[in-house]
Scaffold this active site. Structure first.
Site, PDB file in Angstrom:
ATOM      1  N   SER A  35       0.835  -1.194   0.000  1.00  0.00           N
ATOM      2  CA  SER A  35       0.000   0.000   0.000  1.00  0.00           C
ATOM      3  C   SER A  35       0.868   1.241   0.000  1.00  0.00           C
ATOM      4  CB  SER A  35      -0.908   0.011   1.239  1.00  0.00           C
ATOM      5  OG  SER A  35      -1.542   1.258   1.395  1.00  0.00           O
ATOM      6  N   LYS A  36       0.508   2.229  -0.854  1.00  0.00           N
ATOM      7  CA  LYS A  36       1.263   3.484  -0.885  1.00  0.00           C
ATOM      8  C   LYS A  36       1.191   4.199   0.452  1.00  0.00           C
ATOM      9  CE  LYS A  36      -0.872   5.270  -4.431  1.00  0.00           C
ATOM     10  NZ  LYS A  36      -1.728   4.134  -4.808  1.00  0.00           N
ATOM     11  N   SER A  37       0.024   4.073   1.134  1.00  0.00           N
ATOM     12  CA  SER A  37      -0.145   4.775   2.394  1.00  0.00           C
ATOM     13  C   SER A  37       0.358   3.959   3.578  1.00  0.00           C
ATOM     14  CB  SER A  37      -1.630   5.119   2.600  1.00  0.00           C
ATOM     15  OG  SER A  37      -2.419   3.951   2.542  1.00  0.00           O
TER      16      SER A  37
END
Length: 311
Positions: free
Chosen positions: A240-242
């Site tokens: 996940s990018k976050s």
């Protein structure tokens, strides 16, 4: 489970193929998002079509300052240049409002005062309003009639079915905090940009039936879909990018492209290990075979919210 057959020289609607890559700016691109970018680009190039980029910046509380700029810089370093200007969802509120007004006027969408705690008492699925009090700014939901089932044929996963009314219920189009919901924005933008084919990660598979229902409600064509396998972290969860997924090094774009190529199930010797991104992409577009793309290796991800794959 067999992917559908058909011509690869045109889009799902029979006209010029138009694909897209649409990251949200919640962090730098990681291996999974690079695979989605390359995969969507390869499908478009194999079809002799166009490839677009759209920044889905609809949720400011979750966005990271400068992330969109870094994402576009990484795409450019890899030679993944869109065939048109980059679109930003944050500039398109008027077109979303127009679509929402149309649905409300037809009685297909309605104001909902239910909170999460209200809905928790009915299993978290909205089938009728159970709000205990009115909210100053209600959400707007799409009305999903009982028995609403959607079946579509995914180019990688084959035939998929979801009972939207039973597993999702009436879903949000505009949130109570005033921000536009992903489902409405992506459908309106795909229609406005004449996207014929959507290639994205299998984590979004469970969104597809909702988007098809919304396309039908708005009188928009339904694109073809291909859901790519997820790249999992060492703990077995989706990158996940976050989250804690490591960003891809923009100084070594060919290595990132090569890793994405292998994740797409393509032959090791068909592309160069070094050289320029342009040389890599030229070889990759010539050798790419969609039939080799694996289905998602994690059943829990593709069966999310009751999406059934028909063997």
């Amino acid at each position: 489970m067999k992917p559908p057959t058909g011509s690869a020289s045109e889009g799902a609607s029979g006209g010029l193929y138009r694909g897209r890559f649409a990251p949200s700016p919640t962090g730098d691109l990681h291996a999974g998002s690079i695979m989605a970018a390359l995969g969507s680009w390869l499908f478009a190039r194999r079809a002799g079509g166009e490839w677009l980029v759209r920044i889905e910046d609809l949720d400011p509380p979750r966005e990271e300052a400068g992330a969109a700029r870094r994402q576009l810089r990484m795409l450019a370093a890899m030679g993944l240049v869109p065939d048109g200007p980059v679109e930003y969802q944050s500039t398109r509120s008027a077109i979303y409002q127009q679509a929402l007004d149309q649905l409300v006027e037809r009685g297909q969408a309605f104001a909902c005062h239910c909170s999460r705690s209200d809905l928790s008492a009915v299993g978290g699925i909205h089938r009728e309003c159970v709000a205990r009090r009115r909210r100053q700014n209600p959400a707007i939901r799409l009305r999903v009639p009982a028995g609403s089932r959607v079946t579509f044929v995914d180019r990688i996963l084959g035939e998929c079915t979801q009972d939207v009314s039973g597993t999702v219920g009436d879903f949000v189009l505009r949130r109570a905090d005033g921000w536009w919901a992903y489902q409405l924005a992506v459908v309106v933008d795909d229609g406005a940009q004449r996207v014929t084919d959507v290639v994205r990660g299998a984590d979004l598979l469970d969104s597809t039936p909702r988007q098809i229902l919304l396309q039908r409600a708005l009188g928009l064509p339904t694109p073809g879909y291909a859901h790519l396998p997820l790249i999992l972290g060492l703990d077995g969860t989706k990158l996940s990018k976050s989250g804690a997924a490591p960003a891809v090094d923009p100084e070594d774009p060919v290595a990132a492209l090569h890793a994405a190529w292998l994740a797409l199930g393509q032959p090791l010797g068909a592309v160069p290990r070094g050289g320029t991104p342009q040389a890599f992409l030229e070889a990759a577009s010539a050798a790419f075979d969609p039939a080799l793309v694996p289905s998602n290796p994690q059943p829990a991800a593709v069966h999310n919210r009751g999406v059934t794959l028909h063997e």
